[in-house]
Design a protein around this motif. Structure first.
Motif, PDB file in Angstrom:
ATOM      1  N   ASN A 190       0.829  -1.207   0.000  1.00 31.75           N
ATOM      2  CA  ASN A 190       0.000   0.000   0.000  1.00 31.75           C
ATOM      3  C   ASN A 190       0.860   1.253   0.000  1.00 31.75           C
ATOM      4  N   MET A 191       0.496   2.203  -0.839  1.00 23.18           N
ATOM      5  CA  MET A 191       1.198   3.489  -0.846  1.00 23.18           C
ATOM      6  C   MET A 191       0.374   4.515  -0.075  1.00 23.18           C
ATOM      7  N   ALA A 192       1.011   5.160   0.889  1.00 19.80           N
ATOM      8  CA  ALA A 192       0.317   6.190   1.674  1.00 19.80           C
ATOM      9  C   ALA A 192      -0.011   7.384   0.767  1.00 19.80           C
ATOM     10  N   SER A 198       2.869   9.613   0.114  1.00 25.49           N
ATOM     11  CA  SER A 198       4.126   8.977  -0.286  1.00 25.49           C
ATOM     12  C   SER A 198       4.680   9.525  -1.605  1.00 25.49           C
ATOM     13  N   VAL A 199       3.834  10.214  -2.370  1.00 23.62           N
ATOM     14  CA  VAL A 199       4.275  10.750  -3.662  1.00 23.62           C
ATOM     15  C   VAL A 199       3.946  12.245  -3.728  1.00 23.62           C
ATOM     16  N   LYS A 200       4.522  12.936  -4.715  1.00 23.36           N
ATOM     17  CA  LYS A 200       4.413  14.406  -4.751  1.00 23.36           C
ATOM     18  C   LYS A 200       2.956  14.866  -4.818  1.00 23.36           C
ATOM     19  N   ARG A 246      -0.801  14.051  -3.996  1.00 23.97           N
ATOM     20  CA  ARG A 246      -1.505  13.146  -3.081  1.00 23.97           C
ATOM     21  C   ARG A 246      -2.106  11.953  -3.832  1.00 23.97           C
ATOM     22  N   LYS A 247      -1.795  10.740  -3.320  1.00 25.36           N
ATOM     23  CA  LYS A 247      -2.342   9.545  -3.950  1.00 25.36           C
ATOM     24  C   LYS A 247      -3.675   9.198  -3.309  1.00 25.36           C
ATOM     25  N   ARG A 248      -4.638   8.847  -4.132  1.00 28.13           N
ATOM     26  CA  ARG A 248      -5.949   8.456  -3.596  1.00 28.13           C
ATOM     27  C   ARG A 248      -5.765   7.230  -2.709  1.00 28.13           C
ATOM     28  N   ARG A 279      -5.031  -0.842  -9.358  1.00 27.32           N
ATOM     29  CA  ARG A 279      -4.479  -1.939 -10.175  1.00 27.32           C
ATOM     30  C   ARG A 279      -2.999  -2.153  -9.906  1.00 27.32           C
ATOM     31  N   ARG A 280      -2.251  -1.027  -9.770  1.00 26.71           N
ATOM     32  CA  ARG A 280      -0.802  -1.136  -9.566  1.00 26.71           C
ATOM     33  C   ARG A 280      -0.492  -1.844  -8.242  1.00 26.71           C
ATOM     34  N   SER A 281      -1.187  -1.435  -7.171  1.00 31.10           N
ATOM     35  CA  SER A 281      -0.878  -2.039  -5.863  1.00 31.10           C
ATOM     36  C   SER A 281      -1.303  -3.512  -5.825  1.00 31.10           C
ATOM     37  N   ALA A 316       7.944   7.361  -1.600  1.00 27.54           N
ATOM     38  CA  ALA A 316       8.378   6.597  -2.778  1.00 27.54           C
ATOM     39  C   ALA A 316       9.263   7.453  -3.670  1.00 27.54           C
ATOM     40  N   GLU A 317      10.322   6.802  -4.175  1.00 25.66           N
ATOM     41  CA  GLU A 317      11.217   7.527  -5.100  1.00 25.66           C
ATOM     42  C   GLU A 317      11.807   6.558  -6.132  1.00 25.66           C
ATOM     43  N   GLY A 318      11.000   5.622  -6.601  1.00 25.79           N
ATOM     44  CA  GLY A 318      11.474   4.647  -7.588  1.00 25.79           C
ATOM     45  C   GLY A 318      12.084   3.435  -6.918  1.00 25.79           C
ATOM     46  N   GLY A 319      11.624   2.241  -7.321  1.00 27.58           N
ATOM     47  CA  GLY A 319      12.203   1.001  -6.798  1.00 27.58           C
ATOM     48  C   GLY A 319      11.463   0.412  -5.617  1.00 27.58           C
ATOM     49  N   THR A 320      10.218   0.826  -5.401  1.00 24.08           N
ATOM     50  CA  THR A 320       9.528   0.373  -4.184  1.00 24.08           C
ATOM     51  C   THR A 320       9.201  -1.124  -4.207  1.00 24.08           C
ATOM     52  N   SER A 338      16.585   5.665  -9.900  1.00 18.59           N
ATOM     53  CA  SER A 338      15.777   6.617  -9.132  1.00 18.59           C
ATOM     54  C   SER A 338      14.454   6.805  -9.876  1.00 18.59           C
ATOM     55  N   GLU A 339      13.539   7.534  -9.251  1.00 15.83           N
ATOM     56  CA  GLU A 339      12.234   7.762  -9.904  1.00 15.83           C
ATOM     57  C   GLU A 339      12.440   8.465 -11.252  1.00 15.83           C
ATOM     58  N   GLU A 340      13.333   9.468 -11.266  1.00 14.86           N
ATOM     59  CA  GLU A 340      13.573  10.211 -12.504  1.00 14.86           C
ATOM     60  C   GLU A 340      14.160   9.301 -13.587  1.00 14.86           C
ATOM     61  N   GLU A 341      15.116   8.450 -13.186  1.00 19.01           N
ATOM     62  CA  GLU A 341      15.725   7.536 -14.157  1.00 19.01           C
ATOM     63  C   GLU A 341      14.695   6.527 -14.664  1.00 19.01           C
ATOM     64  N   ASP A 342      13.825   6.103 -13.755  1.00 16.29           N
ATOM     65  CA  ASP A 342      12.760   5.167 -14.113  1.00 16.29           C
ATOM     66  C   ASP A 342      11.861   5.799 -15.173  1.00 16.29           C
ATOM     67  N   GLN A 343      11.544   7.098 -14.966  1.00 14.78           N
ATOM     68  CA  GLN A 343      10.589   7.746 -15.870  1.00 14.78           C
ATOM     69  C   GLN A 343      11.207   8.201 -17.191  1.00 14.78           C
ATOM     70  N   THR A 344      12.503   8.574 -17.165  1.00 12.68           N
ATOM     71  CA  THR A 344      13.103   9.110 -18.391  1.00 12.68           C
ATOM     72  C   THR A 344      14.002   8.097 -19.096  1.00 12.68           C
ATOM     73  N   ALA A 394      15.071   1.700 -20.291  1.00 12.70           N
ATOM     74  CA  ALA A 394      14.617   0.380 -19.817  1.00 12.70           C
ATOM     75  C   ALA A 394      14.741   0.298 -18.303  1.00 12.70           C
ATOM     76  N   ASP A 395      13.839  -0.496 -17.720  1.00 13.08           N
ATOM     77  CA  ASP A 395      13.815  -0.696 -16.263  1.00 13.08           C
ATOM     78  C   ASP A 395      13.569  -2.191 -16.034  1.00 13.08           C
ATOM     79  N   MET A 396      14.441  -2.821 -15.256  1.00 16.96           N
ATOM     80  CA  MET A 396      14.316  -4.280 -15.073  1.00 16.96           C
ATOM     81  C   MET A 396      14.499  -4.629 -13.591  1.00 16.96           C
TER      82      MET A 396
HETATM   83  P1  ADP Z   1       8.559   0.985  -8.411  1.00 15.38           P
HETATM   84  O1  ADP Z   1       8.290   1.855  -7.205  1.00 15.38           O
HETATM   85  O2  ADP Z   1       8.671  -0.456  -8.056  1.00 15.38           O
HETATM   86  O3  ADP Z   1       9.737   1.481  -9.228  1.00 15.38           O
HETATM   87  P2  ADP Z   1       6.846   1.965 -10.556  1.00 15.38           P
HETATM   88  O4  ADP Z   1       7.814   1.775 -11.651  1.00 15.38           O
HETATM   89  O5  ADP Z   1       5.391   1.664 -10.816  1.00 15.38           O
HETATM   90  O6  ADP Z   1       7.236   1.063  -9.297  1.00 15.38           O
HETATM   91  O7  ADP Z   1       6.907   3.446 -10.004  1.00 15.38           O
HETATM   92  C1  ADP Z   1       8.092   4.178 -10.013  1.00 15.38           C
HETATM   93  C2  ADP Z   1       7.943   5.339  -9.074  1.00 15.38           C
HETATM   94  O8  ADP Z   1       6.956   6.241  -9.570  1.00 15.38           O
HETATM   95  C3  ADP Z   1       7.482   4.984  -7.666  1.00 15.38           C
HETATM   96  O9  ADP Z   1       8.508   4.490  -6.843  1.00 15.38           O
HETATM   97  C4  ADP Z   1       6.962   6.291  -7.192  1.00 15.38           C
HETATM   98  O10 ADP Z   1       8.031   7.131  -6.784  1.00 15.38           O
HETATM   99  C5  ADP Z   1       6.318   6.858  -8.472  1.00 15.38           C
HETATM  100  N1  ADP Z   1       4.871   6.564  -8.475  1.00 15.38           N
HETATM  101  C6  ADP Z   1       4.278   5.369  -8.561  1.00 15.38           C
HETATM  102  N2  ADP Z   1       2.935   5.479  -8.489  1.00 15.38           N
HETATM  103  C7  ADP Z   1       2.686   6.784  -8.364  1.00 15.38           C
HETATM  104  C8  ADP Z   1       1.490   7.560  -8.246  1.00 15.38           C
HETATM  105  N3  ADP Z   1       0.264   7.001  -8.218  1.00 15.38           N
HETATM  106  N4  ADP Z   1       1.629   8.895  -8.140  1.00 15.38           N
HETATM  107  C9  ADP Z   1       2.840   9.473  -8.176  1.00 15.38           C
HETATM  108  N5  ADP Z   1       4.003   8.805  -8.258  1.00 15.38           N
HETATM  109  C10 ADP Z   1       3.920   7.484  -8.367  1.00 15.38           C
END
Ligand code: ADP
Length: 238
Positions: free
Chosen positions: A70-72, A75-77, A79-81, A86-88, A122-126, A166-172, A175-177
């Motif tokens: 569960n993500m609080a 936990s992210v920039k 507010r997460k509902r 589906r993701r969790s 959360a900052e990527g890799g949870t 990191s979250e930024e590397e994950d998003q930009t 590939a992520d494995m």
């Molecule tokens: P993981 O946390 O395992 O890397 P994801 O690749 O799905 O999983 O997510 C990467 C990162 O994106 C998360 O660690 C978190 O920082 C951010 N993130 C995930 N879900 C959300 C969300 N609903 N809102 C904002 N940021 C999110």
């Protein structure tokens, strides 16, 4: 050259973010762990093995492992509902599958073992850190295991294979494995791939994931030793 590549946060291609692990942090769970990595903060509580009264859900040949990630809301920039999505649901299932091969579930027929994972920040890799924390919490609950599962993500960023995105590397990144292994046997218990890697890149990334997991496994062992190992002061007062 990969060896000289400097990442946006100043890390080398094969550096993990700063990590901190602790076990036995919750009084009311049978086992617990807290893990920090970069800005990730994750708390895990384990309950069980407990008798499962529901015949529908229990198994006669072993314990049922139930996992909730569960993500609080904070936990992210943005507010997460609150509540599951589906993701969790997907991450809860994959964590359970990644950990199952390490536990002697057959020792506890008709029982349940429940793992609750709360992502506080959360900052990527949870998903990988949750697997690491869940294994620690299971060990803290003294649940018999073959080994603690270790996990980390590798990927491709700016054409370089890197460890622990990191979250930024994950998003930009390209590939992520995320990978989880049972260090004692080297068995891969979980592997996902988002993006594209060539065969050569995949081999290189997998080797880096193994190196990262073995390092994290040593940290997990040290964390348990810090709580349970060696120090007998106060335990044998005459
Ligand atoms: P993981 O946390 O395992 O890397 P994801 O690749 O799905 O999983 O997510 C990467 C990162 O994106 C998360 O660690 C978190 O920082 C951010 N993130 C995930 N879900 C959300 C969300 N609903 N809102 C904002 N940021 C999110």
């Amino acid at each position: 050259m990969n060896n000289q590549y400097m990442r946006k946060d100043g890390r080398a291609y094969n550096s993990l973010r700063n990590m901190k692990m602790e076990v036995g942090v919750l009084n009311n769970a049978d086992g617990s762990a807290y893990i920090e990595c970069g800005h990730n903060k994750i708390l895990v509580g384990v309950y069980g093995p407990r008798e499962l009264h529901s015949k529908k859900h229990s198994k006669p040949d072993g314990a049922v492992l139930r996992c909730k990630y569960n993500m609080a809301p904070f936990s992210v920039k943005e507010r997460k509902r609150p509540g599951p999505d589906r993701r969790s649901t997907e991450i809860s299932k994959l964590i359970s599958e990644a950990i199952t091969p390490s536990i002697f579930l057959e020792k506890y027929p008709r029982a349940s073992i429940d793992i609750s994972i709360e992502v506080l920040e959360a900052e990527g890799g949870t998903r990988c850190l949750s697997i690491v924390g869940a294994s620690l919490a299971l060990a803290d609950a003294e649940i018999p295991m073959k080994d603690m599962i270790s996990a980390c993500a590798v990927g491709k960023v700016d054409d370089h294979i890197v460890l622990d995105l990191s979250e930024e590397e994950d998003q930009t990144g390209q590939a992520d494995m995320p990978v989880a292994i049972m260090p004692r046997t080297g068995e891969i218990t979980f592997l996902q791939m988002d993006g594209h890697l060539s065969d050569v890149e995949f081999e290189k990334a997998l080797q880096l994931a193994y190196d990262g997991c073995y390092f994290i496994n040593k940290l997990q062992q040290q964390t348990l030793l810090t709580k349970y190992g060696g120090d007998t002061r106060g335990k044998y007062n005459l």
